[in-house]
Scaffold this motif. Structure first.
Motif, PDB file in Angstrom:
ATOM      1  N   GLN A   1      -2.967   7.495  13.408  1.00 50.22           N
ATOM      2  CA  GLN A   1      -3.213   6.167  13.759  1.00 50.22           C
ATOM      3  C   GLN A   1      -3.931   5.158  12.493  1.00 50.22           C
ATOM      4  O   GLN A   1      -4.660   3.919  13.131  1.00 50.22           O
ATOM      5  CB  GLN A   1      -4.500   5.778  15.185  1.00 50.22           C
ATOM      6  CG  GLN A   1      -5.297   6.708  14.561  1.00 50.22           C
ATOM      7  CD  GLN A   1      -5.842   7.443  16.164  1.00 50.22           C
ATOM      8  OE1 GLN A   1      -4.762   8.355  17.123  1.00 50.22           O
ATOM      9  NE2 GLN A   1      -7.007   6.353  16.705  1.00 50.22           N
TER      10      GLN A   1
ATOM     11  N   ARG B   1       6.209   0.090   7.819  1.00 48.89           N
ATOM     12  CA  ARG B   1       7.632  -0.595   8.392  1.00 48.89           C
ATOM     13  C   ARG B   1       8.611   0.507   8.097  1.00 48.89           C
ATOM     14  O   ARG B   1       8.446   1.429   7.009  1.00 48.89           O
ATOM     15  CB  ARG B   1       7.927  -1.857   7.581  1.00 48.89           C
ATOM     16  CG  ARG B   1       7.201  -3.036   8.660  1.00 48.89           C
ATOM     17  CD  ARG B   1       7.793  -4.122   8.093  1.00 48.89           C
ATOM     18  NE  ARG B   1       8.136  -4.186   6.554  1.00 48.89           N
ATOM     19  CZ  ARG B   1       8.479  -5.561   6.480  1.00 48.89           C
ATOM     20  NH1 ARG B   1       9.140  -6.457   7.981  1.00 48.89           N
ATOM     21  NH2 ARG B   1       8.739  -6.179   5.485  1.00 48.89           N
TER      22      ARG B   1
ATOM     23  N   VAL C   1      -0.332   3.892  10.453  1.00 48.33           N
ATOM     24  CA  VAL C   1       0.726   2.877  11.122  1.00 48.33           C
ATOM     25  C   VAL C   1       1.305   1.573  11.137  1.00 48.33           C
ATOM     26  O   VAL C   1       1.866   1.260  11.133  1.00 48.33           O
ATOM     27  CB  VAL C   1       0.663   4.293  12.486  1.00 48.33           C
ATOM     28  CG1 VAL C   1       0.909   3.200  13.697  1.00 48.33           C
ATOM     29  CG2 VAL C   1       2.654   4.600  12.584  1.00 48.33           C
ATOM     30  N   SER C   2      -0.534   1.265  11.217  1.00 49.99           N
ATOM     31  CA  SER C   2      -0.837   0.319  11.621  1.00 49.99           C
ATOM     32  C   SER C   2      -0.180  -1.451  10.330  1.00 49.99           C
ATOM     33  O   SER C   2       0.432  -2.329  11.446  1.00 49.99           O
ATOM     34  CB  SER C   2      -1.461  -0.457  12.294  1.00 49.99           C
ATOM     35  OG  SER C   2      -2.771  -0.470  11.328  1.00 49.99           O
TER      36      SER C   2
ATOM     37  N   PHE D   1      -4.063   1.116 -10.240  1.00 46.57           N
ATOM     38  CA  PHE D   1      -4.816   0.531 -11.076  1.00 46.57           C
ATOM     39  C   PHE D   1      -4.668   1.405 -12.553  1.00 46.57           C
ATOM     40  O   PHE D   1      -4.417   2.574 -11.996  1.00 46.57           O
ATOM     41  CB  PHE D   1      -6.287   0.760 -10.182  1.00 46.57           C
ATOM     42  CG  PHE D   1      -6.959  -0.389  -9.159  1.00 46.57           C
ATOM     43  CD1 PHE D   1      -6.306   0.478  -8.411  1.00 46.57           C
ATOM     44  CD2 PHE D   1      -6.474  -1.775  -9.406  1.00 46.57           C
ATOM     45  CE1 PHE D   1      -6.513  -0.725  -7.225  1.00 46.57           C
ATOM     46  CE2 PHE D   1      -6.627  -2.500  -8.826  1.00 46.57           C
ATOM     47  CZ  PHE D   1      -6.378  -2.133  -6.870  1.00 46.57           C
ATOM     48  N   MET D   2      -5.056   1.158 -13.611  1.00 41.99           N
ATOM     49  CA  MET D   2      -5.209   2.251 -14.462  1.00 41.99           C
ATOM     50  C   MET D   2      -6.516   2.172 -14.742  1.00 41.99           C
ATOM     51  O   MET D   2      -7.488   1.966 -13.926  1.00 41.99           O
ATOM     52  CB  MET D   2      -5.081   1.025 -15.682  1.00 41.99           C
ATOM     53  CG  MET D   2      -3.021   1.150 -16.199  1.00 41.99           C
ATOM     54  SD  MET D   2      -3.319   0.856 -17.993  1.00 41.99           S
ATOM     55  CE  MET D   2      -4.041   1.125 -19.282  1.00 41.99           C
ATOM     56  N   LYS D   3      -6.971   4.000 -15.011  1.00 40.89           N
ATOM     57  CA  LYS D   3      -7.931   4.353 -15.106  1.00 40.89           C
ATOM     58  C   LYS D   3      -8.638   3.872 -16.048  1.00 40.89           C
ATOM     59  O   LYS D   3      -8.055   3.656 -16.853  1.00 40.89           O
ATOM     60  CB  LYS D   3      -7.888   5.967 -15.053  1.00 40.89           C
ATOM     61  CG  LYS D   3      -7.513   6.930 -13.404  1.00 40.89           C
ATOM     62  CD  LYS D   3      -8.683   7.404 -12.989  1.00 40.89           C
ATOM     63  CE  LYS D   3      -8.720   7.583 -12.135  1.00 40.89           C
ATOM     64  NZ  LYS D   3      -7.452   7.489 -10.873  1.00 40.89           N
ATOM     65  N   ARG D   4     -10.285   3.948 -15.715  1.00 43.47           N
ATOM     66  CA  ARG D   4     -11.094   3.026 -17.212  1.00 43.47           C
ATOM     67  C   ARG D   4     -11.292   3.996 -18.290  1.00 43.47           C
ATOM     68  O   ARG D   4     -11.414   6.047 -17.265  1.00 43.47           O
ATOM     69  CB  ARG D   4     -12.307   2.933 -16.303  1.00 43.47           C
ATOM     70  CG  ARG D   4     -12.462   1.758 -15.242  1.00 43.47           C
ATOM     71  CD  ARG D   4     -13.043   0.392 -16.907  1.00 43.47           C
ATOM     72  NE  ARG D   4     -13.496  -0.636 -16.366  1.00 43.47           N
ATOM     73  CZ  ARG D   4     -13.153  -1.877 -16.553  1.00 43.47           C
ATOM     74  NH1 ARG D   4     -12.672  -1.863 -17.798  1.00 43.47           N
ATOM     75  NH2 ARG D   4     -13.476  -3.092 -15.921  1.00 43.47           N
TER      76      ARG D   4
END
Lengths: 704, 298
Positions: free
Chosen positions: B116, B123, B119-120, B206-209
């Motif tokens: 739950q 799609r 799931v909201s 994101f790329m890791k710092r």
């Protein structure tokens, strides 16, 4: 799809050129806003006392839940764009919301707490007419869906079909509404326009036809528009031709409708207005209220009660713009919005069974002059500790905006749903500050002489020093003030360019005809303006005629709104920083316009020239001063444009003549049997070309 | 079991460009006389939904040409009835509005997360936005109203990444799920149907710092150039036992290798001899000789 409905407007703007995005930079230079679209159906979730949700189904095929405290989206589900994902009906019961989607193609049930689907079933083919929840003995366990030729009843828990029946004589009779009063029977009302009403009663258990009645009604043409069901199965229809209300008891075997003329109640209908009835059924397993609204005029509502077959007037609301019922627990109230003065409306609550006004329930709603008029009213009522009824109201206005207001008039939140469909936008530089304008003053003028340049430089530096000291003083002063008094909001008054000209004003044009000015740094709406009389299938073109770089002259943006059917266009000229209409009056355009063209030629006040070509192939220029006309005459021989007629497959090129008429230079015909022109793409009108520049010795810039 | 039928084709009629010179035939039938036997037989096999034709030149018959022709026609008709050509990927058979509609079912799981929670926002997209389905509260889904064809089904969430699956639906409603391969579109690696899609982790947006770590210090070339030789010089003698006479001998030997051989002429002396001439060298040698007897007399 070229027409991006894109119910989700996500704008992420990164100011700095970074090679990658790191997770700790999220939210520092970007913002995001999510929209759902124009609200078509809405239901408040009143399951629990502290419920905080409102369910909305929109025109953009989105089903969403909004948080009533903040207006933020809890979850949303976007179906396919187009008519296949269209939401036809929204029924709400306890934790489930049932949607009919795609003109009766599918039936879906959603769990509103989690935001996930309970079940989805494919319905049989046939266009959708109506749906309702069917209750029995106080509980609601079934949903009935009425289509053009069949009626089907499904279980609410898993969507399986309980029974499906063909409607009798569905070729002749147009079945339009389905109703259930909670006694185990399903009523289907159909009409043969201007002839008679057919009522078919089905048993909820197995779909057997219990009764089928035809009643004469030669004045009736459309049931959902004119009729409602009130009380214990009484059908009330209002007839404007005979100025009467006709009633029919669905449970009895009546052959004719009882006519109650409105004059007997002392009422008369406004001419040219179609009267409208509103009824309320708070619980699908119980009968509807015996009170109902009758709208007799654009500003006149009546609260009537059906009492033993007689209609009693409980209260007459004049003037009243909108009226709606709301139920909380056992009490039902009627909320009526009436205009107070030019800019505000007041909403009051009235007890539904007596019509008396409830004390301390006035709510003032200020109508934004730049927005649209209120269109619909949704009321969320709740019981307060002392058993009186409190309420909050959600007002939907013409410009697709939704406002949620609490007593006594405080706006809790506003959602500008017009932004879910942005057609075009421009980024406009903000005005220069005083010091920046001073700096600009040194450039552009030809050098007068050495001494004058030195003096100019000294004077501008003195002014900058003065401005800097004033800025320092203001900082010092602000630091000494207590925190809460220092205002840090971005307001439209003190907007000016920052050091690298990164913060700009985003001017957005939406398909509903509303213009917005959004600050690019924070995403806040700085100004908005709703244009009246925008046709529903308009094409928009936004052009920046004058930027903020020419100080005494205000910046100017022109919006060309063209009706795609007739070709007629209007011009709206405004200041993009403040959103106000400009002093310059645009020319009236009586002829349909084929093309518009913006030239780099500038008028004396630095406004670029806009050429409009009408269907007689004559050109009109927008700042049509003598200077502009003279410039056009000089450069007319080098102005060319092409027109495409895709229905006939004709491309033609024209050249401008000195008297602002055009002559055809070339023509290419692509026969439509062979190939059809699907789309034409020219240079994007809002394309900004950034060329490399080189600073010359006299401080001018030579562009590549 | 492959269904086999034999098509015999007359040379020159159906496949005019196929010649049957005995030299090209395989070692099957050499005894066939080359003049009369110019018949090529084509074997059509229907196996796993695919029709393949293989050419064989074996048999040879005489005089039964019209019968063979008739047989070939009959076989062709028979074969076309049984062929079930696979629809290529992306070829959607959607031209019949009254065709049967089917539904694609499956279940999506994110390991370790309650359904739950995600799931909201999820799609199911079949072939892009052509058909859209939604997930139920237990993570299962069913996308209805899909005509027969081949589709790429993917579950889309902003937080978790799911692998797409290709589903082929035959015109009779048989479903087959296989891995998506855009390059080898007819490759079949079967997946279970009803679909079971597991999340392969959260999306990495994101790329890791770059962070500091102990390897940054040690792997620095400067440090390696200083520290490693230091370690070698300090630690190596400790490791090696220098009291052992054998070790000592070895070390002395390696030391001797470093010393220059006195027999070999010194390069610098050679060069000075060359450039300064014989006088200088004789003087030098006499002075050196003189110094030696002087030292000796004492």
């Amino acid at each position: 799809m070229a027409k991006l409905i894109l119910l989700l407007l996500k704008l992420c703007i990164l100011f700095f050129v970074v090679h990658a995005v790191f997770e700790d930079q999220v939210g520092k230079f970007d913002w995001r806003q999510q929209y759902v679209g124009k609200v078509r159906f809405s239901h408040f979730d009143t399951q629990m006392q502290s419920s905080k949700k409102v369910l909305v189904a929109t025109e953009s095929n989105v089903f969403a839940a909004l948080n009533t405290r903040t207006g933020e989206l809890l979850w949303r589900h976007a179906d396919k764009t187009g008519p296949e994902g269209n939401i036809d009906a929204l029924l709400h019961h306890a934790q489930d919301a049932v949607l009919v989607v795609g003109n009766g193609r599918m039936l879906r049930s959603w769990d509103v707490n989690i935001g996930g689907m309970n079940w989805e079933i494919l319905l049989d083919s046939g266009s959708f007419r109506s749906a309702c929840l069917v209750g029995q003995q106080g509980t609601v366990k079934h949903v009935a869906v009425l289509k053009k030729t069949v009626i089907s009843v499904h279980y609410l828990s898993n969507g399986h079909q309980k029974w499906i029946e063909n409607l009798p004589e569905s070729e002749i009779v147009d079945y339009q509404t389905v109703y259930s009063g909670g006694n185990g029977q399903v009523f289907v009302l159909g009409i043969v326009p201007h002839s008679h009403i057919t009522i078919v009663v089905y048993s909820m258990e197995d779909g057997e036809i219990i009764k089928q009645v035809s009643v004469e009604a030669p004045w009736l043409s459309n049931i959902p528009v004119s009729c409602v069901v009130v009380d214990q199965g009484m059908l009330m229809c209002v007839d404007s031709t005979t100025m009467s209300i006709n009633t029919l008891d669905l449970h009895q075997q009546q052959l004719q409708m009882t006519q109650i003329p409105l004059q007997s109640l002392g009422l008369e209908v406004d001419p040219d207005f179609h009267p409208y009835l509103v009824s309320h059924q708070p619980n699908p397993a119980q009968k509807p209220l015996s009170e109902f609204f009758l709208q007799l005029g654009p500003e006149r509502f009546l609260l009537l009660q059906l009492n033993n077959g007689q209609i009693v007037t409980l209260r007459d609301f004049k003037p009243a713009l909108l009226a709606s019922f709301a139920t909380t627990g056992e009490k039902t109230v009627a909320a009526v919005m009436s205009p107070k003065n030019k800019t505000a409306c007041s909403i009051n609550l009235f007890s539904a069974d007596t019509g008396r006004r409830l004390l301390d329930t006035t709510l003032i709603f200020t109508v934004d002059p730049n927005g649209g008029k209120p269109e619909r009213l949704h009321v969320q009522a709740f019981l307060k500790k002392d058993d009186s009824v409190g309420y909050r109201v959600m007002v939907q206005t013409e410009d697709h905006a939704v406002t949620f207001i609490q007593q006594p008039g405080r706006v809790m939140w506003t959602r500008e749903e017009a932004l879910s469909d942005v057609v075009t936008m421009e980024m406009v530089d903000l005005p220069l500050t005083g010091t920046q304008a001073e700096l600009e003053g040194e450039f552009g003028k030809k050098a007068d002489g050495l001494m004058s340049m030195v003096l100019k430089r000294l004077s501008s530096q003195l002014i900058m020093l003065q401005a800097w000291i004033a800025h320092l003083w203001k900082l010092f002063y602000d630091a000494r003030q207590p925190r809460n008094q220092v205002k840090n909001d971005i307001s439209i008054e003190n907007l000016s360019r920052d050091e690298f000209n990164l913060q700009k004003m985003m001017v957005m044009v939406t398909s509903s005809g509303k213009l917005f000015g959004i600050d690019s740094k924070t995403g806040g709406i700085l100004w908005k303006r709703y244009l009246d009389n925008v046709p529903s299938n308009a094409a928009f073109k936004l052009m920046v005629q004058r930027t903020t770089a020419h100080f005494p002259h205000p910046p100017q943006c022109t919006l060309l709104i063209k009706d795609k059917d007739t070709g007629l266009a209007t011009l709206h000229v405004f200041n993009p920083i403040f959103g106000r209409r400009s002093q310059v009056t645009p020319p009236a355009l009586p002829q349909p316009i084929l093309q518009s063209l913006m030239l780099p030629l500038m008028d004396q006040d630095y406004a670029k020239v806009l050429l409009l070509v009408d269907d007689q192939y004559k050109v009109s220029a927008f700042p049509s001063t003598k200077n502009v006309l003279q410039q056009l005459q000089e450069t007319a021989s080098s102005i060319f444009f092409f027109l495409v007629d895709s229905s006939r497959g004709r491309l033609s090129g024209y050249r401008l003549r000195m008297d602002l008429s055009t002559e055809q230079v070339w023509e290419v015909v692509i026969p439509t049997e062979v190939q059809k022109i699907v789309s034409v793409k020219g240079k994007r009108p809002n394309e900004h070309v950034h060329s490399q520049g080189r600073v010359m010795g006299d401080r001018s810039v030579l562009y590549k | 079991m492959p269904y086999t039928t034999v098509l015999s084709v007359l040379h020159g009629d159906a496949f005019p460009d196929v010649t049957s010179s005995p030299a090209e035939t395989t070692d099957v039938e050499r005894s066939v006389s080359p003049i009369t036997c110019h018949q090529i037989h084509v074997i059509a096999t229907f196996d796993k939904g695919r029709l393949s034709l293989t050419k064989t030149d074996n048999m040879c018959q005489r005089g039964s040409v019209p019968l063979l022709w008739f047989f070939m026609q009959a076989a062709l008709v028979l074969v076309s009835c049984f062929t079930d050509i696979e629809t290529g990927p992306g070829a959607v058979v959607s031209t019949q509005p009254n065709g049967d509609r089917f539904k694609i079912e499956g279940r999506a799981i994110v390991p370790g997360v309650k359904t739950q929670d995600w799931v909201s926002t999820a799609r199911v997209l079949v072939e892009g936005e052509e058909y859209v389905g939604f997930l139920r509260t237990d993570g299962s889904f069913a996308v209805n109203d899909i005509p027969s064809g081949s589709y790429v089904v993917e579950v889309v969430t902003p937080t978790y990444r799911f692998e797409p699956v290709r589903v082929d639906i035959t015109s009779k409603g048989k479903m087959r799920a296989r891995l998506v391969n855009y390059i080898k579109t007819s490759e079949v690696i079967r997946q279970p149907y009803p679909l079971q899609i597991r999340a392969s982790g959260p999306h990495s947006y994101f790329m890791k710092r770059e962070t500091w770590g102990w390897t940054d210090f040690l792997m620095n070339p400067m440090v390696m150039m200083m520290v490693l030789p230091l370690l070698i010089i300090v630690l190596l003698p400790k490791v090696v036992n220098t009291n052992d006479p054998e070790m000592r001998k070895e070390m002395e030997q390696s030391m001797n290798m470093l010393n220059p051989n006195p027999e070999l002429p010194d390069v610098s002396e050679l060069m000075t001899k060359l450039f300064s001439g014989s006088k200088g060298s004789s003087k030098a040698s006499s002075s050196s000789k003189g110094s030696r007897p002087a030292a000796k007399r004492r």
